[in-house]
Design a protein around this motif. Structure first.
Motif, PDB file in Angstrom:
ATOM      1  N   SER A 204       0.825  -1.213   0.000  1.00  0.00           N
ATOM      2  CA  SER A 204       0.000   0.000   0.000  1.00  0.00           C
ATOM      3  C   SER A 204       0.859   1.263   0.000  1.00  0.00           C
ATOM      4  N   SER A 205       2.012   1.214   0.653  1.00  0.00           N
ATOM      5  CA  SER A 205       2.922   2.367   0.660  1.00  0.00           C
ATOM      6  C   SER A 205       4.274   1.946   0.088  1.00  0.00           C
ATOM      7  N   THR A 206       4.950   2.940  -0.488  1.00  0.00           N
ATOM      8  CA  THR A 206       6.254   2.653  -1.076  1.00  0.00           C
ATOM      9  C   THR A 206       7.324   3.494  -0.392  1.00  0.00           C
ATOM     10  N   TYR A 207       8.426   2.860  -0.074  1.00  0.00           N
ATOM     11  CA  TYR A 207       9.554   3.535   0.564  1.00  0.00           C
ATOM     12  C   TYR A 207      10.753   3.496  -0.366  1.00  0.00           C
ATOM     13  N   LEU A 208      11.724   4.364  -0.050  1.00  0.00           N
ATOM     14  CA  LEU A 208      12.987   4.361  -0.776  1.00  0.00           C
ATOM     15  C   LEU A 208      14.094   4.013   0.210  1.00  0.00           C
ATOM     16  N   VAL A 209      15.055   3.238  -0.264  1.00  0.00           N
ATOM     17  CA  VAL A 209      16.133   2.815   0.622  1.00  0.00           C
ATOM     18  C   VAL A 209      17.424   2.717  -0.194  1.00  0.00           C
ATOM     19  N   LEU A 210      18.537   3.067   0.421  1.00  0.00           N
ATOM     20  CA  LEU A 210      19.819   2.857  -0.249  1.00  0.00           C
ATOM     21  C   LEU A 210      19.987   1.364  -0.503  1.00  0.00           C
ATOM     22  N   ALA A 211      20.485   1.032  -1.693  1.00  0.00           N
ATOM     23  CA  ALA A 211      20.590  -0.390  -2.063  1.00  0.00           C
ATOM     24  C   ALA A 211      21.360  -1.183  -1.012  1.00  0.00           C
ATOM     25  N   GLU A 212      22.387  -0.542  -0.453  1.00  0.00           N
ATOM     26  CA  GLU A 212      23.222  -1.274   0.527  1.00  0.00           C
ATOM     27  C   GLU A 212      22.457  -1.605   1.812  1.00  0.00           C
ATOM     28  N   PHE A 213      21.386  -0.865   2.048  1.00  0.00           N
ATOM     29  CA  PHE A 213      20.593  -1.132   3.265  1.00  0.00           C
ATOM     30  C   PHE A 213      19.308  -1.906   2.974  1.00  0.00           C
ATOM     31  N   PHE A 214      19.139  -2.325   1.723  1.00  0.00           N
ATOM     32  CA  PHE A 214      17.922  -3.092   1.404  1.00  0.00           C
ATOM     33  C   PHE A 214      17.919  -4.335   2.293  1.00  0.00           C
ATOM     34  N   PRO A 215      16.824  -4.581   3.002  1.00  0.00           N
ATOM     35  CA  PRO A 215      16.849  -5.625   4.036  1.00  0.00           C
ATOM     36  C   PRO A 215      17.205  -7.002   3.482  1.00  0.00           C
ATOM     37  N   LYS A 216      18.162  -7.632   4.134  1.00  0.00           N
ATOM     38  CA  LYS A 216      18.502  -9.007   3.754  1.00  0.00           C
ATOM     39  C   LYS A 216      17.503  -9.960   4.381  1.00  0.00           C
ATOM     40  N   GLU A 217      17.081  -9.589   5.598  1.00  0.00           N
ATOM     41  CA  GLU A 217      16.017 -10.346   6.270  1.00  0.00           C
ATOM     42  C   GLU A 217      14.720 -10.001   5.553  1.00  0.00           C
ATOM     43  N   GLU A 218      14.263 -10.895   4.677  1.00  0.00           N
ATOM     44  CA  GLU A 218      13.125 -10.581   3.827  1.00  0.00           C
ATOM     45  C   GLU A 218      11.871 -10.345   4.647  1.00  0.00           C
ATOM     46  N   GLY A 219      11.164  -9.275   4.266  1.00  0.00           N
ATOM     47  CA  GLY A 219       9.906  -8.983   4.929  1.00  0.00           C
ATOM     48  C   GLY A 219      10.033  -8.054   6.111  1.00  0.00           C
ATOM     49  N   SER A 220      11.265  -7.679   6.477  1.00  0.00           N
ATOM     50  CA  SER A 220      11.402  -6.797   7.628  1.00  0.00           C
ATOM     51  C   SER A 220      11.465  -5.339   7.188  1.00  0.00           C
ATOM     52  N   CYS A 221      10.989  -4.451   8.018  1.00  0.00           N
ATOM     53  CA  CYS A 221      10.962  -3.027   7.691  1.00  0.00           C
ATOM     54  C   CYS A 221      11.413  -2.229   8.889  1.00  0.00           C
ATOM     55  N   SER A 222      12.402  -1.339   8.690  1.00  0.00           N
ATOM     56  CA  SER A 222      12.823  -0.526   9.832  1.00  0.00           C
ATOM     57  C   SER A 222      12.150   0.826   9.791  1.00  0.00           C
TER      58      SER A 222
END
Lengths: 83, 396
Positions: A65-83
């Motif tokens: 429903s919402s879209t965020y932007l993140v630096l590629a290096e910080f894209f979560p490795k733990e899938e499904g987690s959001c900080s």
């Protein structure tokens, strides 16, 4: 000149992402990014972000429903987690 | 499918209604993903908690929308749904499919996903339920090869949708199919590259019956209407009176503005009082037809209750002619989206922004005049639309 300005803007955006990502929060709305640069043209910022997405410097992260932007290096490795 | 016991889900198969559990069990016979999905759902009912981790990857090259990441929080128990992403596929306008298109779509999904679908989601897209990360790009490529594209998701323009319109409906006042298709093609970048504060939905209904419920479900509603008098065939009115309908009770008395009179021989309509709700036309389609000058009403701000409560759309343009390439309509959409994009908070829908800042501010920003049709409810104060200096000018 336009290209240089765009490159400057891109660098500014990437630098701001690095600075703002120092804490726990790594994901930001596009609205946050345009607020970081109050003097820049909003559309120019959005266009620069799109280029950074194409270059895979930034990545989209979406809840569906919402879209965020993140630096590629910080894209979560733990899938499904959001900080 | 192995001998899986799902006593709690089995309860949902009882009763006279179609059950999604039955469909999932059928799919589980040939799909390990569907089988694990069934088992995880059973566990969710047992634990009284969802076992999905939401969000993440949007991993098709060049796209920031159309894929919704889903992961199981019990991959140890259900390895086949460790990743179970949803793909939203742009439906054909008006949901007209040829059977070979549907077969191709299902073949692609059998190859890359769980085989489970939701036809269709609330926005209108084909929802393909459950694929693995490594299949996302290849599934997208195969969908493209058979003529389908991803729809919108996240903070983007969502896939526009329209009623069947003139394709099947005699009441269509505008070509809802063409308007929707044209807008979809025009706004591809806004659908696939999320840059908005939140979702933005466009829905097009060809008449006031509003079969896509655009007034309740879209930020920007286009609803077909007409100008001028309702066309009457008095002979057919009499035929209805003789055969099936109590015209006084069912037509005149239920008219919301009481703009009709029936003397037993002739139906009179006071068109200046008509709000073009279609009630009388729906009841007597052979006798009454919409007026000859056709166009659309534009409304904004509808939404379902998620962050804040539900809102119905609000009229901003009582009548607009709609002809390709719909330049005036697109200009209006662009102005509205630009204002919302500039002033909207994150996760604030257009209707909520208008409520927060006021219709007066909105109208000035998008360059629309205040008109009587914008008064949302009778006897509310119409001066909310006017700036103090305008009122002072009128007073002098």
């Amino acid at each position: 000149m336009g290209v240089n300005m765009s490159e400057d803007l891109k660098k500014q955006i990437v630098d701001l992402f690095h600075e703002k990502s120092k804490g726990d929060k790594k994901m930001f709305y596009i609205r946050d990014v345009t607020r970081w640069l109050p003097d820049a043209d909003r559309h120019a910022v959005q266009d620069a972000v799109k280029v950074l997405l194409d270059e895979e410097v930034l990545k989209y992260w979406s809840t569906g429903s919402s879209t965020y932007l993140v630096l590629a290096e910080f894209f979560p490795k733990e899938e499904g987690s959001c900080s | 499918m192995t001998d899986v016991k799902t006593p709690l889900l089995d309860e949902l198969e009882k009763g006279k209604w179609p059950s999604f559990v039955k469909d999932m069990k059928q799919a589980a016979k040939k799909s390990p993903m569907a089988e694990d999905l069934l088992c995880q759902l059973e566990l969710s009912y047992k634990d009284k908690i969802g076992h999905w981790k939401h969000g993440g990857i949007v991993g098709v090259k060049g796209y920031g929308a159309g894929v919704i990441g889903r992961y199981s929080d019990r991959p140890d128990l259900f390895p086949n749904v460790q990743a179970f992403h949803t793909m939203r596929v742009n439906h054909p306008t008006g949901w007209f499919y040829k059977t070979d298109a549907l077969r191709n779509l299902c073949d692609v999904w059998d190859k890359h996903g769980s085989g489970l679908t939701n036809m269709h989601g609330a926005t209108g897209d084909v929802i393909l339920l459950g694929t693995k990360t490594e299949h996302l790009q290849s599934c997208f490529d195969d969908l493209s090869a058979v003529g389908f594209d991803l729809g919108g998701s996240g903070s983007a323009l969502r896939t526009p949708s329209a009623c069947v319109g003139p394709g099947r409906c005699e009441w269509a006042c505008v070509d809802s199919l063409d308007v929707c298709y044209n807008l979809t093609m025009h706004y591809q970048d806004k659908m696939h590259r999320p840059m908005f504060p939140y979702k933005f939905k466009i829905k097009v209904s060809a008449c006031a019956n509003d079969c896509v419920a655009s007034i309740a479900r879209s930020d920007f509603s286009v609803i077909g209407t007409w100008k001028g008098d309702i066309q009457i065939d008095q002979k057919e009115v009499l035929a209805y009176a003789v055969s099936a309908i109590n015209i006084q009770k069912e037509v005149c008395d239920l008219c919301p503005t009481k703009c009709m009179e029936w003397n037993g021989k002739e139906l009179k309509i006071y068109n200046e009082d008509c709000t073009r709700c279609m009630h009388c036309i729906n009841l007597m389609p052979k006798a009454l037809r919409p007026g000859k000058e056709r166009g659309a009403t534009i409304l904004v701000g509808g939404k379902a209750p998620i962050v804040q409560g539900a809102l119905l759309s609000w009229v901003i343009v009582p009548f607009i002619k709609l002809e390709p390439p719909y330049t005036e309509l697109k200009d209006l959409i662009d102005r509205i989206q630009d204002w919302w994009d500039e002033h909207g908070k994150s996760r604030e829908r257009l209707g909520e922004l208008i409520t927060r800042l006021g219709m007066r501010v909105f109208l000035r920003a998008v360059g629309l005049p205040a008109v009587p049709q914008m008064v949302k409810a009778p006897r509310t104060n119409p001066y909310v639309f006017f700036w103090p200096e305008e009122i002072q000018k009128e007073v002098k």
